[in-house]
Design a protein around this motif. Structure first.
Motif, PDB file in Angstrom:
ATOM      1  N   SER A 159     131.978  -4.859  31.406  1.00 23.11           N
ATOM      2  CA  SER A 159     133.092  -4.957  32.418  1.00 23.11           C
ATOM      3  C   SER A 159     133.997  -6.198  31.635  1.00 23.11           C
ATOM      4  CB  SER A 159     132.831  -5.195  33.746  1.00 23.11           C
ATOM      5  OG  SER A 159     133.824  -5.810  34.531  1.00 23.11           O
ATOM      6  N   LEU A 160     133.463  -7.376  31.468  1.00 20.12           N
ATOM      7  CA  LEU A 160     133.916  -8.492  31.013  1.00 20.12           C
ATOM      8  C   LEU A 160     134.896  -8.107  29.613  1.00 20.12           C
ATOM      9  CD1 LEU A 160     134.464 -11.677  30.729  1.00 20.12           C
ATOM     10  CD2 LEU A 160     132.480 -11.669  29.415  1.00 20.12           C
ATOM     11  N   ILE A 161     134.170  -7.548  28.561  1.00 23.05           N
ATOM     12  CA  ILE A 161     134.752  -7.101  27.199  1.00 23.05           C
ATOM     13  C   ILE A 161     136.023  -6.052  27.598  1.00 23.05           C
ATOM     14  CG2 ILE A 161     134.417  -5.867  25.004  1.00 23.05           C
ATOM     15  CD1 ILE A 161     131.395  -6.924  25.484  1.00 23.05           C
ATOM     16  N   GLY A 162     135.781  -5.068  28.313  1.00 28.96           N
ATOM     17  CA  GLY A 162     137.143  -4.202  28.731  1.00 28.96           C
ATOM     18  C   GLY A 162     138.196  -4.959  29.105  1.00 28.96           C
ATOM     19  N   GLY A 163     137.975  -5.867  30.213  1.00 27.60           N
ATOM     20  CA  GLY A 163     139.220  -6.592  30.736  1.00 27.60           C
ATOM     21  C   GLY A 163     139.648  -7.657  29.645  1.00 27.60           C
ATOM     22  N   TRP A 164     139.061  -8.266  28.878  1.00 27.78           N
ATOM     23  CA  TRP A 164     139.311  -9.279  27.842  1.00 27.78           C
ATOM     24  C   TRP A 164     140.131  -8.575  26.861  1.00 27.78           C
ATOM     25  CZ3 TRP A 164     138.803 -10.335  22.635  1.00 27.78           C
ATOM     26  CH2 TRP A 164     139.279 -11.598  22.225  1.00 27.78           C
ATOM     27  N   VAL A 165     139.736  -7.500  26.405  1.00 27.83           N
ATOM     28  CA  VAL A 165     140.316  -6.731  25.239  1.00 27.83           C
ATOM     29  C   VAL A 165     142.024  -6.159  25.708  1.00 27.83           C
ATOM     30  CG1 VAL A 165     140.316  -4.472  23.711  1.00 27.83           C
ATOM     31  CG2 VAL A 165     138.377  -6.062  23.961  1.00 27.83           C
ATOM     32  N   SER A 166     141.672  -5.717  27.018  1.00 27.84           N
ATOM     33  CA  SER A 166     142.937  -5.029  27.671  1.00 27.84           C
ATOM     34  C   SER A 166     144.259  -6.185  27.713  1.00 27.84           C
ATOM     35  CB  SER A 166     142.735  -4.492  29.118  1.00 27.84           C
ATOM     36  OG  SER A 166     143.719  -3.933  29.709  1.00 27.84           O
ATOM     37  N   TYR A 167     143.648  -7.599  27.935  1.00 26.14           N
ATOM     38  CA  TYR A 167     144.623  -8.375  28.111  1.00 26.14           C
ATOM     39  C   TYR A 167     145.131  -8.972  26.676  1.00 26.14           C
ATOM     40  CZ  TYR A 167     147.031 -12.974  29.129  1.00 26.14           C
ATOM     41  OH  TYR A 167     147.686 -13.969  29.327  1.00 26.14           O
ATOM     42  N   PHE A 168     144.158  -9.294  25.756  1.00 26.45           N
ATOM     43  CA  PHE A 168     144.550  -9.578  24.472  1.00 26.45           C
ATOM     44  C   PHE A 168     144.848  -8.755  23.448  1.00 26.45           C
ATOM     45  CE2 PHE A 168     142.316 -13.329  26.362  1.00 26.45           C
ATOM     46  CZ  PHE A 168     143.094 -14.571  26.100  1.00 26.45           C
ATOM     47  N   LYS A 169     145.127  -7.705  23.911  1.00 29.70           N
ATOM     48  CA  LYS A 169     145.480  -6.537  22.729  1.00 29.70           C
ATOM     49  C   LYS A 169     146.742  -6.801  22.279  1.00 29.70           C
ATOM     50  CE  LYS A 169     147.070  -3.216  26.353  1.00 29.70           C
ATOM     51  NZ  LYS A 169     146.942  -2.019  26.902  1.00 29.70           N
ATOM     52  N   VAL A 170     147.518  -7.546  23.111  1.00 26.16           N
ATOM     53  CA  VAL A 170     148.813  -7.835  22.500  1.00 26.16           C
ATOM     54  C   VAL A 170     148.751  -8.728  21.110  1.00 26.16           C
ATOM     55  CG1 VAL A 170     149.055  -9.939  23.927  1.00 26.16           C
ATOM     56  CG2 VAL A 170     151.071  -8.723  23.364  1.00 26.16           C
ATOM     57  N   ALA A 171     147.907  -9.206  21.177  1.00 26.78           N
ATOM     58  CA  ALA A 171     147.608 -10.175  19.960  1.00 26.78           C
ATOM     59  C   ALA A 171     146.902  -9.465  18.804  1.00 26.78           C
ATOM     60  CB  ALA A 171     146.825 -11.413  20.045  1.00 26.78           C
ATOM     61  N   ASP A 172     146.708  -9.800  17.557  1.00 26.53           N
ATOM     62  CA  ASP A 172     146.129  -9.436  16.377  1.00 26.53           C
ATOM     63  C   ASP A 172     144.686  -9.740  16.653  1.00 26.53           C
ATOM     64  OD1 ASP A 172     148.420  -8.439  15.104  1.00 26.53           O
ATOM     65  OD2 ASP A 172     148.824 -10.344  14.091  1.00 26.53           O
ATOM     66  N   ILE A 173     143.821  -8.998  17.092  1.00 23.50           N
ATOM     67  CA  ILE A 173     142.415  -9.277  17.420  1.00 23.50           C
ATOM     68  C   ILE A 173     141.382  -8.212  16.824  1.00 23.50           C
ATOM     69  CG2 ILE A 173     142.953 -10.365  19.632  1.00 23.50           C
ATOM     70  CD1 ILE A 173     141.963  -7.710  20.833  1.00 23.50           C
ATOM     71  N   LYS A 174     141.820  -7.454  15.963  1.00 24.74           N
ATOM     72  CA  LYS A 174     140.809  -6.632  15.314  1.00 24.74           C
ATOM     73  C   LYS A 174     139.778  -7.070  14.528  1.00 24.74           C
ATOM     74  CE  LYS A 174     140.744  -2.159  12.478  1.00 24.74           C
ATOM     75  NZ  LYS A 174     141.472  -1.195  11.714  1.00 24.74           N
ATOM     76  N   SER A 175     140.098  -8.158  13.788  1.00 22.44           N
ATOM     77  CA  SER A 175     138.980  -8.805  13.119  1.00 22.44           C
ATOM     78  C   SER A 175     137.982  -9.584  13.952  1.00 22.44           C
ATOM     79  CB  SER A 175     139.611  -9.704  11.896  1.00 22.44           C
ATOM     80  OG  SER A 175     140.527 -10.694  12.332  1.00 22.44           O
TER      81      SER A 175
END
Length: 464
Positions: free
Chosen positions: A364-380
């Motif tokens: 739940s935590l990870i899903g929410g975090w990625v959904s918010y910060f997907k606007v940034a370059d976070i793949k690595s």
């Protein structure tokens, strides 16, 4: 009961609505029912709003929103699960008190929430009943004010979110505005001047009954450690009405910045103004600070308000950087450390959670975090976080297998030869070191955690 009372009598239905969360990339969005444009006087002020607020449709929607959002109980210790039964027994009395102006909001429970950069944020928790009434007020007033709010305001508004603010800021920087005036308001929600706010509200609200009710909420007081304290200023952060009230007073800042021709992004009390030169940034900082303190009676945080390059500055959890000929968006180091701290708490060896509960909370935590910060370059970042996360989980397993015999049995079940399992089960290495060993990597594999339905950072990112 009069015919008028019958028309506004509440009929609460127990159901759970769709609740929009920040984790879904819709931070700050507000729900509301459509406000009618008729009922205005010759000055354009809205009349007869109390009837709209207390209508069955509006109150039922407010009830559903409050129940769907959950949350802690207020000073009366009544939870959202108890609200329906309370309304069935006392709903008519509450309605009559609201209609006649005799309703008295209860004090807000004040709690301290640690801030990621140190210090604490004071959060106010109204009672569940008061949350429902505040939500009902907000649903009617929001569309009234929405039509006049600035396009540069993104926080706590319908169909607006942090992603839009970030992308607009990126656009300003790419257009050649290489300096930012980063304004931080000191304890904004605690310092809002009541008289100033009520004056601004009265410019559009002609129903004095609604103004009186809002004033009562502003002055309802707080309970801190069992002691009551009056509230002579501020709108306690945590109530459903506070976000709208904050936008009402800060809209004056928006209009002033627009009048001056500035390009800016404001999300609640976080405002960034983008200019072309260092000299302009310094001049704007001085003039805006003067406006905030003299006209709106708000205090600028001198330590956190700065001018300079937007690269490296934190705005809504991200920062900007040069990406070839473009401007890139990356997660700010403080935001990265914050998610790691949350993962540490959920994977602590001493919190007593079962693996199943850990997996559920982490996903739940990870899903929410990625959904918010997907606007940034976070793949690595996602890939590195996954490796670290799995090591944390392996450490939890090793800790749970406390005894040598238990470790031996589990390693054998996971396919490790018995001789190797025996050797490893007797190790005296630290939990963290063992968690990085080849033995656990080949037994508690990535596929093993995937079978447990762990949502990793990388998998969540691939779905966006």
């Amino acid at each position: 009961m009069t015919e008028r009372r019958k028309q506004t009598n509440l009929e609460y239905k127990e159901s759970t609505p769709e609740v929009e969360m920040e984790s879904q990339g819709k931070a700050g969005e507000q729900s509301y029912v459509k406000a009618r444009t008729e009922g205005r006087d010759e000055n354009g002020k809205h009349q007869m709003l109390l009837e709209m607020i207390l209508s069955r449709e509006n109150m039922n929607l407010a009830y559903k929103r409050v129940v769907g959002n959950g949350g802690s109980s207020g000073i009366d210790k009544m939870g959202v699960v108890d609200l329906l039964s309370y309304l069935k027994e006392h709903g008519d009395t509450v309605l009559e008190q609201l209609t006649t102006g005799r309703y008295k909001p209860q004090a807000v429970k004040r709690v301290e929430i640690p801030k990621p950069d140190g210090g604490v944020r004071m959060l106010g928790i109204p009672t569940v009943l008061d949350r429902m009434i505040q939500q009902a007020i907000s649903q009617v007033l929001t569309p009234i004010y929405e039509e006049g709010f600035s396009d540069s305001s993104y926080g706590f508004r319908p169909n607006r979110n942090a992603h839009q603010a970030i992308l607009k800021a990126k656009e300003y920087i790419e257009s050649g505005r290489k300096y930012v005036v980063d304004i931080d308001l000191e304890k904004f929600f605690d310092r809002v001047n009541h008289d100033k706010l009520m004056h601004l509200l009265s410019e559009k609200i002609g129903d004095k009954r609604v103004l009186k009710l809002i004033r009562q909420y502003l002055e309802s007081g707080v309970m801190i450690g069992g002691l009551y304290s009056k509230t002579e200023e501020g709108t306690p952060q945590g109530g459903p009405l506070s976000p709208l009230l904050s936008n009402v007073i800060l809209d004056k800042l928006d209009k002033e910045l627009e009048r001056r021709g500035h390009k800016f992004c404001r999300y609640a009390d976080d405002c960034n103004i983008y200019v072309r030169t260092k000299r302009s940034a310094e001049r704007v900082m001085l003039s805006v600070r003067r406006y905030l303190e003299e006209e709106l009676r708000l205090k600028v945080n001198e330590k956190k308000s700065e001018t300079g390059s937007p690269k490296g500055r934190k705005f809504l959890g991200i920062s900007f950087y040069q990406k070839g000929k473009e401007i890139g968006v990356r997660i700010h180091p403080k935001s990265l450390e914050r998610i790691k701290e949350k993962v540490r708490k959920l994977t602590s060896r001493s919190n007593g959670m079962s693996i199943e509960v850990r997996i559920k909370k982490l996903s739940s935590l990870i899903g929410g975090w990625v959904s918010y910060f997907k606007v940034a370059d976070i793949k690595s970042h996602c890939q590195r976080l996954d490796e670290w996360l799995r090591r944390r989980l392996r450490m939890c397993y090793w800790k749970n297998w406390k005894r040598t015999k238990t470790r031996l049995e589990n390693l054998v079940k996971l396919g490790i030869p018995e001789s190797k399992s025996w050797e490893f089960a007797n190790t005296r290495q630290s939990y963290w070191r063992v968690a990085n060993s080849p033995i656990l990597a080949t037994s508690l594999t990535n596929q093993y955690f995937e079978n447990l339905k762990l949502l990793t950072f990388s998998r969540a990112y691939s779905k966006t």
